[in-house]
Design a protein around this motif. Structure first.
Motif, PDB file in Angstrom:
ATOM      1  N   THR A   8       5.845   3.982   1.839  1.00 30.97           N
ATOM      2  CA  THR A   8       6.468   5.051   2.625  1.00 30.97           C
ATOM      3  C   THR A   8       7.370   4.467   3.706  1.00 30.97           C
ATOM      4  OG1 THR A   8       4.578   6.512   2.239  1.00 30.97           O
ATOM      5  CG2 THR A   8       6.033   7.068   4.074  1.00 30.97           C
ATOM      6  N   GLU A   9       6.936   3.382   4.331  1.00 30.94           N
ATOM      7  CA  GLU A   9       7.752   2.726   5.359  1.00 30.94           C
ATOM      8  C   GLU A   9       9.020   2.129   4.770  1.00 30.94           C
ATOM      9  OE1 GLU A   9       5.071  -0.067   7.068  1.00 30.94           O
ATOM     10  OE2 GLU A   9       4.008   1.419   8.277  1.00 30.94           O
ATOM     11  N   THR A  50       0.840  -1.188   0.000  1.00 35.48           N
ATOM     12  CA  THR A  50       0.000   0.000   0.000  1.00 35.48           C
ATOM     13  C   THR A  50       0.879   1.243   0.000  1.00 35.48           C
ATOM     14  OG1 THR A  50      -0.057   0.120   2.413  1.00 35.48           O
ATOM     15  CG2 THR A  50      -1.742  -1.237   1.340  1.00 35.48           C
ATOM     16  N   GLU A  51       0.261   2.401  -0.158  1.00 36.99           N
ATOM     17  CA  GLU A  51       1.020   3.657  -0.124  1.00 36.99           C
ATOM     18  C   GLU A  51       1.746   3.807   1.216  1.00 36.99           C
ATOM     19  OE1 GLU A  51       0.382   8.483  -0.777  1.00 36.99           O
ATOM     20  OE2 GLU A  51      -1.270   7.081  -1.119  1.00 36.99           O
ATOM     21  N   LYS A  52       1.065   3.454   2.299  1.00 39.54           N
ATOM     22  CA  LYS A  52       1.685   3.550   3.621  1.00 39.54           C
ATOM     23  C   LYS A  52       2.890   2.620   3.729  1.00 39.54           C
ATOM     24  CE  LYS A  52       0.729   2.926   8.562  1.00 39.54           C
ATOM     25  NZ  LYS A  52      -0.292   2.533   9.578  1.00 39.54           N
ATOM     26  N   GLU A  53       2.766   1.413   3.201  1.00 45.98           N
ATOM     27  CA  GLU A  53       3.868   0.453   3.279  1.00 45.98           C
ATOM     28  C   GLU A  53       5.040   0.884   2.413  1.00 45.98           C
ATOM     29  OE1 GLU A  53       1.419  -3.684   4.214  1.00 45.98           O
ATOM     30  OE2 GLU A  53       1.528  -2.919   2.169  1.00 45.98           O
TER      31      GLU A  53
END
Length: 205
Positions: free
Chosen positions: A127-128, A122-125
């Motif tokens: 970013t991580e 995902t976008e969040k992952e």
């Protein structure tokens, strides 16, 4: 059209027909339609797979035209090597950012035919991953046929003296053109530039 069954949505008012398609072609999207046909318009508008279309139809038509042209030229070439040379392909490797993140995330979520691990980040992952100083790279292709878009994604992680290729994925439109070999060569060169001695690739069937 060179599309996989996972890209097809089958809509039918007959439950038996739907069950048959689901049993024979499990990758096809088969929504369970409401019994009341008057509810269909609103139901269809809310089917998730039909609301994620981001590319304009004219662009999709052009992509299919390019696919047809390249296939015909490859068949008419004197050799595979001549076809690849005459295609005048050039790859550009772009770090994930605001200008390309929509396309990169789309490929991560939707690409199945050439995807070494099928990690659906995902976008969040993503970013991580970047916060750990690892890399998410978009692969852009330009050639004589008019392609000028990101057609692949590479996720690279760095562990001690080792580069780990977490994911490599390519759009089905460019399969068979040795682009994957060029990507691996680019990764190896990047590892050499960083004085890293080992390149490891993950593959999940």
């Amino acid at each position: 059209l060179s599309i996989g069954s996972y890209s097809i949505c089958f809509i039918d008012d007959n439950p038996a027909e739907r069950d048959e398609v689901k049993s024979m072609l499990p990758d096809v999207i088969v929504p369970e339609m409401p019994d009341d046909i008057s509810q269909w318009p609103d139901f269809i508008k809310k089917i998730p797979e039909l609301t994620k279309i981001s590319a304009p139809l004219d662009n999709k038509n052009r992509q299919y035209e390019i696919r047809k042209i390249t296939k015909e030229e490859e068949e008419n070439s004197t050799s595979r090597e001549d076809f690849l040379i005459n295609s005048r392909m050039e790859l550009t490797f772009e770090p994930y950012g605001s200008s390309n993140k929509q396309r990169i995330l789309q490929l991560i979520q939707k690409t199945n035919q050439f995807n070494t691990t099928t990690n659906r980040y995902t976008e969040k992952e993503v970013t991580e991953i970047l916060s750990n100083n690892d890399s998410v790279i978009g692969v852009k292709l330009t050639d004589k046929y008019g392609n000028n878009e990101i057609i692949g994604v590479v996720v690279i992680k760095y562990l001690a003296r080792k580069v780990v290729i977490d994911s490599v994925l390519l759009s089905c439109r460019v399969l068979g053109r040795d682009i994957e070999s060029a990507i691996i060569s680019w990764i190896v060169n990047k590892a050499s530039d960083k004085k890293l001695t080992t390149v490891e690739g993950l593959i999940i069937n």
